[in-house]
Design a protein around this motif. Sequence first.
Motif, short mmCIF file in Angstrom:
data_model
loop_
_atom_site.label_atom_id
_atom_site.label_comp_id
_atom_site.label_asym_id
_atom_site.label_seq_id
_atom_site.Cartn_x
_atom_site.Cartn_y
_atom_site.Cartn_z
N LEU A 10 0.82 -1.22 0.00
CA LEU A 10 0.00 0.00 0.00
C LEU A 10 0.86 1.27 0.00
O LEU A 10 0.32 2.38 -0.04
CB LEU A 10 -0.92 0.03 1.23
CG LEU A 10 -1.93 -1.12 1.36
CD1 LEU A 10 -2.74 -0.96 2.63
CD2 LEU A 10 -2.84 -1.19 0.14
N GLY A 11 2.18 1.09 0.07
CA GLY A 11 3.07 2.25 0.11
C GLY A 11 2.81 3.14 1.31
O GLY A 11 2.89 4.36 1.22
N THR A 12 2.54 2.50 2.46
CA THR A 12 2.10 3.24 3.64
C THR A 12 2.79 2.71 4.89
O THR A 12 3.00 1.51 5.03
CB THR A 12 0.57 3.09 3.82
OG1 THR A 12 -0.08 3.80 2.79
CG2 THR A 12 0.11 3.62 5.16
N VAL A 13 3.11 3.62 5.80
CA VAL A 13 3.54 3.23 7.14
C VAL A 13 2.67 3.97 8.16
O VAL A 13 2.44 5.17 8.04
CB VAL A 13 5.05 3.49 7.37
CG1 VAL A 13 5.42 4.97 7.25
CG2 VAL A 13 5.51 2.92 8.71
N LEU A 14 2.12 3.21 9.11
CA LEU A 14 1.34 3.79 10.20
C LEU A 14 2.30 4.03 11.36
O LEU A 14 2.84 3.07 11.92
CB LEU A 14 0.22 2.83 10.63
CG LEU A 14 -0.69 2.30 9.51
CD1 LEU A 14 -1.70 1.31 10.08
CD2 LEU A 14 -1.42 3.43 8.82
N THR A 15 2.53 5.29 11.70
CA THR A 15 3.63 5.63 12.61
C THR A 15 3.21 5.91 14.04
O THR A 15 4.05 6.24 14.87
CB THR A 15 4.43 6.83 12.08
OG1 THR A 15 3.54 7.93 11.87
CG2 THR A 15 5.14 6.48 10.78
N GLY A 16 1.92 5.78 14.35
CA GLY A 16 1.52 6.10 15.72
C GLY A 16 1.95 7.51 16.07
O GLY A 16 1.70 8.45 15.32
N ASP A 17 2.65 7.66 17.20
CA ASP A 17 3.15 8.98 17.59
C ASP A 17 4.66 9.08 17.46
O ASP A 17 5.31 9.89 18.12
CB ASP A 17 2.73 9.29 19.04
CG ASP A 17 1.23 9.55 19.17
OD1 ASP A 17 0.53 9.45 18.15
OD2 ASP A 17 0.78 9.82 20.30
N THR A 18 5.26 8.25 16.58
CA THR A 18 6.71 8.30 16.38
C THR A 18 7.11 9.39 15.40
O THR A 18 8.05 10.14 15.64
CB THR A 18 7.24 6.93 15.92
OG1 THR A 18 7.04 5.98 16.98
CG2 THR A 18 8.72 6.99 15.58
#
Length: 208
Positions: free
Chosen positions: A139-147
């Motif tokens: 998906l070409g995506t990173v879910l980074t949370g609060d980083t």
Amino acid sequence: MAGIDHVVTSGTFSLDGGTWDVDNNVWIVGDDREVVVVDAAHDAEAIATLVGDRRVVAIVCTHAHDDHVNQAPALADRFGAPILLNPAEAPLWEMTWPDRKPDGELADGQIITAGGIELKALVTPGHSPGSTCLYAPELGTVLTGDTLFAGGPGATGRSYSSFDTIIDSIRTTLLPLPGDTTVRTGHGDATTIGTEAPHLEEWITRGH
């Protein structure tokens, strides 16, 4: 159709004796049959509505600050899904849920699959001891949370956080991802790795 949905939920974040109003991004990754819920914040009904009749593979917590986990048990019970969290987050988790433990661990390199989409756990400590990003290469995506946010690293001024550690995590784990990778954050607007990468040195200067 595989992809990412999201809902913005509103509530509070409390730590170190302070409480702040926050809006959180809750991410739902998968297809029309099954999904992963990432960061179950504030409003279980709104999240459940977005899930609909799909099977929930897991409730994944990028970290255990209360605004990211306060609806995790309710949704886990509702959907019969395990809560996954990096074990280094235990001290923060226990502040909110002293009588309930997560159901499983989130380890670096672990793959969670929903609807044919693979989410790879990238442990990125700093904002908290076991903060974990989720990378979906297809998906070409990173879910980074609060980083990592649009404009810089997550906050490190509170208990269990470290500025030097978050910078190291971003430098070694996130910035090597392809520049066109979309960064979907725990709060606020999305950005890309390529947009944020050139600013690392100024964040370091600003942070110190």
